[in-house]
Design a protein around this motif. Structure first.
Motif, PDB file in Angstrom:
ATOM      1  N   VAL A  31      41.385  43.963  46.572  1.00  0.00           N
ATOM      2  CA  VAL A  31      41.547  45.407  46.785  1.00  0.00           C
ATOM      3  C   VAL A  31      43.012  45.715  47.085  1.00  0.00           C
ATOM      4  N   THR A  34      44.976  45.467  43.940  1.00  0.00           N
ATOM      5  CA  THR A  34      44.724  46.647  43.109  1.00  0.00           C
ATOM      6  C   THR A  34      45.588  47.819  43.574  1.00  0.00           C
ATOM      7  N   ARG A  38      48.778  49.691  41.663  1.00  0.00           N
ATOM      8  CA  ARG A  38      48.804  51.119  41.305  1.00  0.00           C
ATOM      9  C   ARG A  38      50.092  51.773  41.768  1.00  0.00           C
ATOM     10  N   VAL A  80      40.358  52.696  46.456  1.00  0.00           N
ATOM     11  CA  VAL A  80      39.696  51.639  45.688  1.00  0.00           C
ATOM     12  C   VAL A  80      38.325  51.327  46.300  1.00  0.00           C
ATOM     13  N   GLU A 109      46.154  46.447  35.983  1.00  0.00           N
ATOM     14  CA  GLU A 109      45.119  47.381  35.516  1.00  0.00           C
ATOM     15  C   GLU A 109      45.272  47.711  34.042  1.00  0.00           C
ATOM     16  N   THR A 152      33.628  46.772  45.866  1.00  0.00           N
ATOM     17  CA  THR A 152      34.780  47.075  46.719  1.00  0.00           C
ATOM     18  C   THR A 152      34.347  47.888  47.932  1.00  0.00           C
TER      19      THR A 152
END
Length: 628
Positions: A31, A34, A38, A80, A109, A152
């Motif tokens: 997470v 991620t 981003r 997320v 991603e 998640t």
RNA sequence: GCUCUUGUAGCUCAGGGGUAGAGCACUUCCUUGGUAAGGAAGAGGUCACGGGUUCAAAUCCCGUCAAGAGCUCCA
């Protein structure tokens, strides 16, 4: 060289045994990745495993993450989590995985212009026969063997803790990555509890308390890692030394004193120089040699070479006490009737720890070991070890450090690095094992953990907040008796080689006191407290009465002070509490009249009034029995 | 040793291109008190050290030293 946890690649079996919490933390690491991805799409990720109290993910990118970024990252992580993406496992071929990595699609991603360089490298490390899997959460795809939690949305209780740098794959030759540390728990309550424990640890930090209680000081002008024991800290150290000395006496030890330096040749014989040159203070060349060399215009490098090769004589700060004790042993002829010879010394040694390793009192460059060397016959090894273990047990018991585990370090059956014949080793290992059994505590046998010169037993103590410290150690040594040619005459009138045992119940005074400070959070038991009693007269009028009580206690050897400040009792109590003084004696009109003192204990509070003599007896008894 | 962060009064810390701030501790005075802070005044600093930029540096830049976290290491 055993794999460090860092380098060690978990087998699939090990992975499947990951606890639920580890799974959760590992998923939270994804997470985190991620979210970072981003915010900073150029981020390249290396590894992101769960660790003892949380997880981390190593990342390399243009932007330097600081703790100021945490809020932003956590905000993104929240999104997320809210998206509640399922973690999906996808098995791919090596070629497919490589294809994705080359397109920058791993730990990302989207496809990117730069390849996922670390993932390519990690891919190459995966054994041929192992399945390659990709874990996806939403659009974030990562090379990962798993396992993960379901979604998640399960990762609700997390917090980013710190960012630091770490060598890629733990190798100092590799570039450094930014390592973002976080912690995660099943729910917010457990997370909060964890954070509280951390706060507690911070409050107990021996560096903080050491300053508050004036225990020790480290001064730039003196040098890194060199402890100046202030009067208060010295009281504690002295009390501990007295305590140990008493038991040494009972156990038939002889206490000795040796100098802080010795000739280089001594350490050539022991094998410590130049083999361990990097972790020692540089040698001190002899005056004459220095002069000749400087007249010859000899460079530092040349000098150092000559010192190492033995062309130039010199001295060294002692990195351990063994050689000195050995020389004491060797200064007499010994019959088997003399053995065991037990030489003990609070011996100060110096080691050149790397600057980044130093910290407070627990990692220093000069420290005093509560050291001893036992010279005995093979047959005596077991009994002597039992004696050593007994001592460690008494020490830990007296200080209320009951939570410890015992490690018996044995040789690695596949290695040949060990000195001494294997029969002796078998016997010594068996002796250690049997001695450990008599402890009545569980112990773990750890093959491969022995020193090259002999097997050992270590005590790993867990402090009140669950951290572990390696303190006491008992080691059997076949190497030094050999190198120094130690001998004794046996009953058969032939010469034999004694066995040496090294032992240190505290390890070092510095580390031990550091750990003790944290163990007690500065609230030392009365016998160790630098100030045991503080007398607080209610007002100036009772200072004389206070002085009388002071004299009474002082005559009994109690460490006592009178607070004569122009303050109210409330303020005096507050100060005494902050100084963690076990007993406060309050004297006002009532007490003066009845020849009593009102007692306040730092933890138990107001204990009412008591005649002075009664209190004196009570505290003298408490100190003498070294009660907790 | 490496990376990042930090270094201001004895301690804990704020401030930040134009000659230094708070609280606690310390000194003096008032107050003479009953279980975690009574009041007032005063004193205390080459802003780690060295160099640079600038009319001007504690502040910006470089270096050194030290501390903290993590990595590597710990016979």
């Amino acid at each position: 060289m055993p794999d460090s946890t860092e380098n060690h690649r978990k087998t699939l079996d090990e992975r499947n045994q990951m606890s639920d919490l580890e799974r959760l933390r590992h998923s939270t690491a994804h997470v985190l990745a991620t979210a970072i991805c981003r915010i900073w799409p150029d981020a390249q990720f290396a590894a992101g495993p769960p660790v003892e109290n949380g997880f981390y993910y190593d990342v390399d990118m243009e932007h330097r993450i600081s703790s100021d970024d945490f809020e932003k990252i956590e905000e993104e992580m929240k999104k997320v989590v809210k998206e509640n993406q399922p973690f999906e496992r996808m098995v791919v071929s090596r070629g497919e995985a490589m294809e994705m990595a080359k397109k920058g699609r791993l730990a990302a991603e989207t496809e990117r212009s730069t390849p996922s360089q670390f993932k390519i490298d990690l891919l190459n490390d995966i054994p041929e026969d192992e399945e390659i899997s990709i874990f996806k959460n939403g659009d974030f795809w990562d090379l990962c063997a798993g396992p993960h939690v379901g979604r998640t949305g399960n990762c609700k209780a997390y917090k980013l803790m710190s960012v630091a740098s770490a060598f890629y794959k733990g190798d100092a030759a590799n570039p450094q990555l930014q390592r973002v540390y976080g912690t995660a728990f099943k729910n917010k309550t457990e997370l909060a509890e964890h954070l509280e424990r951390l706060e507690e640890a911070k409050q107990r930090d021996h560096r903080k308390i050491g300053k508050e209680l004036d225990l020790f000081h480290i001064d730039e002008a003196v040098g890194q890692g060199l402890i100046l024991w202030k009067p208060n800290g010295s009281v504690i150290r002295q009390e501990l030394q007295n305590f140990i000395s008493e038991h040494l006496e009972r156990q038939g030890y002889s206490q000795v004193f040796t100098p802080h330096i010795g000739k280089l040749d001594l350490y050539r014989t022991s094998g410590h120089f130049p083999y361990y040159a990097d972790s020692q203070f540089p040698p001190i060349p002899e005056r004459e040699a220095m002069k000749v060399l400087s007249d010859e215009g000899c460079s530092c490098g040349e000098l150092s070479n000559k010192l190492e090769s033995g062309e130039v004589a010199g001295f060294m700060l002692k990195p351990m006490n063994c050689p000195h004790h050995i020389k004491i042993f060797q200064s007499n002829h010994h019959s088997y009737r003399d053995l065991p010879v037990r030489l003990a010394e609070f011996g100060t040694v110096y080691r050149w720890e790397q600057s980044g390793e130093l910290g407070g009192m627990t990692r220093v460059r000069g420290f005093t070991q509560d050291d001893a060397h036992l010279f005995c016959t093979e047959d005596q090894v077991k009994e002597e070890i039992m004696g050593c273990l007994e001592l460690v047990k008494i020490v830990l018991g007296t200080l209320g450090m009951d939570d410890y585990r015992v490690r018996v370090g044995l040789r690695d059956p596949d290695s040949t690095k060990y000195v001494g014949d294997s029969e002796k080793w078998d016997r010594a290992e068996q002796a250690l094992r049997e001695a450990a059994t008599t402890l009545g505590t569980d112990f773990a046998e750890e093959p491969g953990e022995a020193a090259f010169y002999g097997p050992k037993i270590d005590f790993v103590v867990k402090d009140v907040i669950g951290r572990e410290w390696q303190l006491g150690t008992v080691q059997v040594d076949y190497n030094l008796p050999e190198r120094f040619g130690l001998e004794y005459v046996g009953a058969d009138n032939a010469t034999h080689r004694p066995v040496m045992i090294h032992r240190a119940p505290f390890g070092s005074m510095e580390r031990f006191v550091g750990v003790l400070i944290e163990h007690f959070a500065g609230k030392f038991p009365t016998w160790l407290s630098p100030e045991q009693v503080r007398i607080l007269p209610i007002s100036e009028k009772f200072v004389d009465a206070a002085d009388v009580v002071y004299e009474t206690l002082r005559k009994e050897g109690i460490r006592v002070k009178v607070d004569k400040a122009d303050e109210k009792v409330g303020a005096k109590i507050r100060l005494a509490q902050l100084d963690r003084i076990p007993y406060m004696l309050i004297i006002g009109a009532k007490e003066q009249e009845s020849n009593q003192v009102s007692i306040r204990h730092r933890d138990r509070g107001d204990e009412g009034a008591m005649p002075v003599d009664e209190f004196t007896n009570r505290i003298v008894d408490e100190v003498r029995s070294r009660s907790l």
